[in-house]
Design an enzyme around this catalytic site. Sequence first.
Site, short mmCIF file in Angstrom:
data_model
loop_
_atom_site.label_atom_id
_atom_site.label_comp_id
_atom_site.label_asym_id
_atom_site.label_seq_id
_atom_site.Cartn_x
_atom_site.Cartn_y
_atom_site.Cartn_z
N SER A 61 5.60 0.87 5.07
CA SER A 61 6.64 1.78 4.67
C SER A 61 7.70 0.93 4.07
CB SER A 61 7.03 2.49 6.33
OG SER A 61 7.95 3.21 6.14
N ASP A 312 0.13 11.46 3.57
CA ASP A 312 1.26 10.72 3.73
C ASP A 312 2.54 11.29 3.18
OD1 ASP A 312 3.46 9.35 4.65
OD2 ASP A 312 2.71 7.41 3.53
N HIS A 337 0.36 7.55 6.68
CA HIS A 337 1.28 6.44 6.73
C HIS A 337 0.93 5.30 7.21
CE1 HIS A 337 5.43 5.55 5.49
NE2 HIS A 337 5.83 5.13 6.74
#
Length: 377
Positions: A61, A312, A337
């Site tokens: 991320s 995601d 994710h």
Amino acid sequence: MFDIAPNFGALLVFIEHRYTSADMLGYLTSTRALADFAILITSLKQNLSPVDAPVVVFGGSYGGMLASWFRLKYPHVAIGALASSAPILQFYDITPWSSFNDVVSQDFKSESLNCFSVIKAVWDVLDERGSNETGLLELSKNFRTCKTVHSVSRLGLWLRAAFTTTAMVDYPTPANFMMNLPAYPVKEMCKIIDTFPPGADVIDKAFAAASLYYNYTGDQKCFEVEGGDDPHALHGWGWQACTEMFMPMTVSNESMFPPSSFMPEKRSKGCFMFYGVRPRMHWITTQYGGHKIDKVLKRFGSNIIFSNGMRDPWSGGGVLKKISSSIIALVTEKGAHHLDLRSATKDDPDWVVEQRRQEVEIIHGWIDQYNKDIARM
Ligand SMILES: *[C@@H]1O[C@H](CO)[C@@H](O)[C@H](O)[C@H]1NC(C)=O
Ligand SMILES: *[C@@H]1O[C@H](CO)[C@@H](O)[C@H](O)[C@H]1NC(C)=O
Ligand SMILES: *[C@@H]1O[C@H](CO)[C@@H](O)[C@H](O)[C@H]1NC(C)=O
């Protein structure tokens, strides 16, 4: 990473981001974070191990963005980077603004059209019923809120957060990343919606689905929908999103959320009211690039893996195509994710096992090459 560190005989180091407390936010920038990493890694190598030991950086991320930028800015400190679900192209005009919410919607639609349609229908019903005091009182009961809500928009945000985050963490095994959830939670939410008898109230359906996210463990007495604590320390992210991490997002007409356009002035005003700062919309692309990334990095960068799962919502802003022989994109159709960074479990599907295997193989290649280059010096 816990799993593969022994395989490499590696020292595993987690480096925190400084300045996330409210009184220090002014110092919270990606530039400082990267500089911190460089100083700490260099000092660790001097103190603990041969100065030449190769370093590979990992992140998911925002951490994945930092990992890839670190490799580009500090190539003498890290020989490579694994950037998982790193939306480094979610800035300015590079990625279509609706991409995030389009993927969320597509995730739900792919489970069942009914599920998608129920969620799409709930927003108007919510607004209509929440338009007066009586309606708000009734809705507060429907949603089992701890206190009567003052504004229907809070209920909308509460629902939306459940669907959006569940799409992000749609992992193939039970997980506790943002919340405790079963395997494939989007499918489970849609099952809940689809098992209601036809003609049941959409509010009840949407609430039951959201309860999977907020109350999977069954220990919630009531729901705190109007703010409250910040268990995932997202306050720091709020500041960053108002300064350099300003990502334009919209909701298209095809989404299951109410359509909305990009309103930079409104967001800028909100940022100024909340934090006393205004966003720098172009700063990330000025500092790290992003436009025409394939052409720019092809002959400049090396040794970066960009991994993404197409379920995601952040995948749209990721690097999804191979850029060069050592800037690789590993994309899985079903992944969520940064799934690849999660610890392996016996129930992992083959495609994520294979993705992790490829990552280890590529990183071994970087280290072998580095050792050869060093030996020749
Ligand atoms: C509140 O709004 C609902 C839905 O618009 C309406 O049916 C109801 O009569 C309103 N009640 C009051 C007290 O205004
Ligand atoms: C949470 O789940 C438990 C178990 O299903 C249930 O008894 C409880 O009422 C739920 N809490 C809320 C606020 O809905
Ligand atoms: C979405 O629908 C509205 C109303 O039908 C229309 O005015 C608008 O142009 C549409 N937006 C897009 C991006 O298609």
